[in-house]
Design an enzyme around this catalytic site. Structure first.
Site, mmCIF file in Angstrom:
data_model
loop_
_atom_site.group_PDB
_atom_site.id
_atom_site.type_symbol
_atom_site.label_atom_id
_atom_site.label_comp_id
_atom_site.label_asym_id
_atom_site.label_seq_id
_atom_site.Cartn_x
_atom_site.Cartn_y
_atom_site.Cartn_z
ATOM 1 C CB THR A 165 1.112 -4.837 -4.440
ATOM 2 O OG1 THR A 165 0.445 -4.086 -5.443
ATOM 3 C CG2 THR A 165 0.122 -5.332 -3.400
ATOM 4 C CG HIS B 141 4.088 2.345 7.096
ATOM 5 N ND1 HIS B 141 5.113 1.525 7.507
ATOM 6 C CD2 HIS B 141 4.417 2.754 5.837
ATOM 7 C CE1 HIS B 141 6.019 1.436 6.547
ATOM 8 N NE2 HIS B 141 5.624 2.180 5.521
ATOM 9 C CG HIS B 142 -0.341 5.465 5.897
ATOM 10 N ND1 HIS B 142 -1.408 4.759 5.422
ATOM 11 C CD2 HIS B 142 0.724 5.080 5.145
ATOM 12 C CE1 HIS B 142 -1.023 3.996 4.404
ATOM 13 N NE2 HIS B 142 0.282 4.176 4.224
ATOM 14 C CE LYS C 186 2.804 -0.964 5.072
ATOM 15 N NZ LYS C 186 2.558 -1.230 3.649
ATOM 16 N N GLY D 288 6.357 -4.191 3.927
ATOM 17 C CA GLY D 288 7.225 -4.947 3.013
ATOM 18 C C GLY D 288 8.676 -4.526 3.184
HETATM 19 N N1 LIG Z 1 6.945 -0.595 -3.226
HETATM 20 C C1 LIG Z 1 6.832 0.659 -2.787
HETATM 21 O O1 LIG Z 1 7.719 1.511 -2.969
HETATM 22 C C2 LIG Z 1 5.568 1.074 -2.109
HETATM 23 C C3 LIG Z 1 4.566 0.153 -1.939
HETATM 24 N N2 LIG Z 1 3.378 0.529 -1.436
HETATM 25 C C4 LIG Z 1 2.366 -0.505 -1.415
HETATM 26 O O2 LIG Z 1 1.444 -0.227 -2.468
HETATM 27 C C5 LIG Z 1 0.157 -0.716 -2.129
HETATM 28 C C6 LIG Z 1 -0.877 0.390 -2.308
HETATM 29 O O3 LIG Z 1 -0.624 1.454 -1.438
HETATM 30 P P1 LIG Z 1 -1.563 2.758 -1.438
HETATM 31 O O4 LIG Z 1 -1.623 3.360 -2.799
HETATM 32 O O5 LIG Z 1 -1.108 3.561 -0.286
HETATM 33 O O6 LIG Z 1 -2.979 2.097 -1.097
HETATM 34 P P2 LIG Z 1 -4.440 2.624 -1.448
HETATM 35 O O7 LIG Z 1 -5.378 1.807 -0.610
HETATM 36 O O8 LIG Z 1 -4.498 4.101 -1.384
HETATM 37 O O9 LIG Z 1 -4.639 2.238 -2.996
HETATM 38 C C7 LIG Z 1 -4.720 0.926 -3.480
HETATM 39 C C8 LIG Z 1 -5.847 0.910 -4.503
HETATM 40 O O10 LIG Z 1 -5.762 -0.286 -5.255
HETATM 41 C C9 LIG Z 1 -7.071 -0.792 -5.445
HETATM 42 N N3 LIG Z 1 -6.953 -2.204 -5.734
HETATM 43 C C10 LIG Z 1 -6.837 -3.235 -4.875
HETATM 44 N N4 LIG Z 1 -6.718 -4.389 -5.529
HETATM 45 C C11 LIG Z 1 -6.797 -4.105 -6.860
HETATM 46 C C12 LIG Z 1 -6.764 -4.882 -8.041
HETATM 47 N N5 LIG Z 1 -6.628 -6.218 -7.990
HETATM 48 N N6 LIG Z 1 -6.872 -4.264 -9.234
HETATM 49 C C13 LIG Z 1 -7.005 -2.934 -9.277
HETATM 50 N N7 LIG Z 1 -7.048 -2.133 -8.187
HETATM 51 C C14 LIG Z 1 -6.931 -2.712 -6.994
HETATM 52 C C15 LIG Z 1 -7.754 -0.462 -4.126
HETATM 53 O O11 LIG Z 1 -9.147 -0.520 -4.273
HETATM 54 P P3 LIG Z 1 -10.046 -0.853 -2.956
HETATM 55 O O12 LIG Z 1 -9.719 0.188 -1.942
HETATM 56 O O13 LIG Z 1 -11.446 -0.762 -3.494
HETATM 57 O O14 LIG Z 1 -9.637 -2.225 -2.536
HETATM 58 C C16 LIG Z 1 -7.234 0.953 -3.854
HETATM 59 O O15 LIG Z 1 -8.032 1.929 -4.497
HETATM 60 C C17 LIG Z 1 0.291 -1.259 -0.700
HETATM 61 O O16 LIG Z 1 0.526 -2.648 -0.772
HETATM 62 C C18 LIG Z 1 1.537 -0.568 -0.162
HETATM 63 O O17 LIG Z 1 2.174 -1.288 0.859
HETATM 64 C C19 LIG Z 1 3.133 1.801 -1.061
HETATM 65 C C20 LIG Z 1 4.086 2.742 -1.166
HETATM 66 C C21 LIG Z 1 5.388 2.459 -1.692
HETATM 67 O O1 LIG Z 2 1.819 1.246 2.471
HETATM 68 C C1 LIG Z 2 2.663 2.168 2.427
HETATM 69 O O2 LIG Z 2 2.338 3.360 2.568
HETATM 70 C C2 LIG Z 2 4.064 1.811 2.171
HETATM 71 N N1 LIG Z 2 4.327 0.569 1.884
HETATM 72 C C3 LIG Z 2 5.588 0.018 1.565
HETATM 73 C C4 LIG Z 2 5.973 -1.047 2.557
HETATM 74 O O3 LIG Z 2 5.086 -1.829 2.964
HETATM 75 O O4 LIG Z 2 7.131 -1.141 2.911
HETATM 76 C C5 LIG Z 2 6.648 1.070 1.313
HETATM 77 C C6 LIG Z 2 6.510 2.334 2.100
HETATM 78 O O5 LIG Z 2 7.063 2.164 3.354
HETATM 79 C C7 LIG Z 2 5.100 2.856 2.160
#
Ligand SMILES: NC(=O)C1=CN([C@@H]2O[C@H](COP(=O)(O)OP(=O)(O)OC[C@H]3O[C@@H](n4cnc5c(N)ncnc54)[C@H](OP(=O)(O)O)[C@@H]3O)[C@@H](O)[C@H]2O)C=CC1
Ligand SMILES: O=C(O)C1=N[C@H](C(=O)O)C[C@H](O)C1
Length: 249
Positions: A80, A138-139, A142, A148
């Site tokens: 996250t 980003h999409h 986001k 991050g």
């Molecule tokens: N470190 C890395 O390499 C990467 C990081 N990310 C990060 O990962 C995060 C998620 O991205 P993405 O999958 O695209 O987002 P999505 O919105 O597709 O998925 C996140 C899910 O998590 C749920 N959620 C939120 N809070 C909680 C919680 N406390 N407990 C359980 N479930 C929860 C959300 O529910 P609801 O929609 O109901 O709130 C949603 O279904 C973002 O912060 C993104 O920036 C993404 C890609 C790569």
């Molecule tokens: O939310 C995303 O999709 C992504 N989040 C991460 C970030 O905030 O840097 C990593 C990646 O770029 C995709």
């Protein structure tokens, strides 16, 4: 390993596929409302028999989740982004038990980009005609901005280029940028999985270092590999430490 996936969104679903491919068992999917989730919140029942957790969710609820993970001594990979203000609180929880690996970008390519950024910053330390700036796309879904990853890139530049001392993430509508400010800008739209560019610019020319994620697979694979690496390593680790071992950086 018996794994729980917390946040069953775009990343959570892909992480499940990759974890299964690598021979792990996904025993619990936790998300407030995503289709296919087994539990809406993190609690001891949702984590029964779990050894490792991969959380890609939202900053809201992250601390409450970590309280449960640390009480159960779990291995946790946290992908996250957008939770800088919670760092101190989160890390102190892991003094009680468990292990945490956290990072803004778990792809190999982005971690190579961090290393290239450090080199670039060093190279222009004494070549003052080059300025440096960061942009990310980003999409449209986001929720955090800047990404991050962009903030991690900015951190690398601020630590390695003495003339940049301030992060600037606002659009500068009424004034010019100051020399000491590092501008990090963001664009949101479409389906872009994540593109980050560091630009070195002078009167004569431009050098651009760009990482373009073609899909989310690289992030998801890195998270699963990171969880495997975390076994038998109690404490809090930044993804840098994992990639140093994994890539020999
Ligand atoms: N470190 C890395 O390499 C990467 C990081 N990310 C990060 O990962 C995060 C998620 O991205 P993405 O999958 O695209 O987002 P999505 O919105 O597709 O998925 C996140 C899910 O998590 C749920 N959620 C939120 N809070 C909680 C919680 N406390 N407990 C359980 N479930 C929860 C959300 O529910 P609801 O929609 O109901 O709130 C949603 O279904 C973002 O912060 C993104 O920036 C993404 C890609 C790569
Ligand atoms: O939310 C995303 O999709 C992504 N989040 C991460 C970030 O905030 O840097 C990593 C990646 O770029 C995709």
């Amino acid at each position: 390993m018996r794994i729980a996936i917390v946040g069953y969104g775009r990343m959570g679903r892909l992480i499940e596929e990759i974890a299964l491919d690598r021979g792990h068992q996904v025993v619990s999917r936790i998300d407030p409302q995503a289709p296919g989730a087994d539990f809406p919140i993190v609690n001891p029942q949702a984590l029964e028999d779990v050894e490792g957790v991969i959380e890609f969710g939202l900053p809201e609820g992250m601390i409450e989740n970590a309280q449960v993970y640390t009480e159960q001594n779990l291995l946790v990979v946290l992908g996250t982004t957008g939770w800088d203000g919670l760092k101190e609180k989160l890390f102190s929880l892991y003094e009680a038990g468990g292990a945490l690996l956290y990072g803004s970008n778990f792809s190999v390519g982005a971690n190579l980009l961090f290393a290239l950024t450090k080199q670039a910053a060093h190279l222009i330390e004494n070549i003052h005609e080059y300025d440096i700036m960061v942009h990310e796309y980003h999409h449209r879904h986001k929720k955090d901005s800047p990404s991050g990853t962009a903030l991690s890139i900015a951190q690398v530049i601020l630590e390695n280029l003495s003339r940049k001392t301030e992060l600037q993430t606002e659009a500068l509508t009424h004034r010019a940028i100051r020399d000491e400010e590092l501008h990090v800008s963001s664009t949101r739209g479409g389906a872009v999985p994540g593109t980050h560019t560091i630009t070195l610019d002078s009167e004569a020319d431009t050098i651009a270092l760009t990482h373009t994620a073609r899909s989310r697979k690289g992030f998801a694979l890195g998270a699963v590999l990171g969880l495997e690496w975390l076994k038998n390593k109690p404490g809090v680790f930044h993804a840098d430490q994992f990639f140093k071992d994994y890539l020999g950086l």
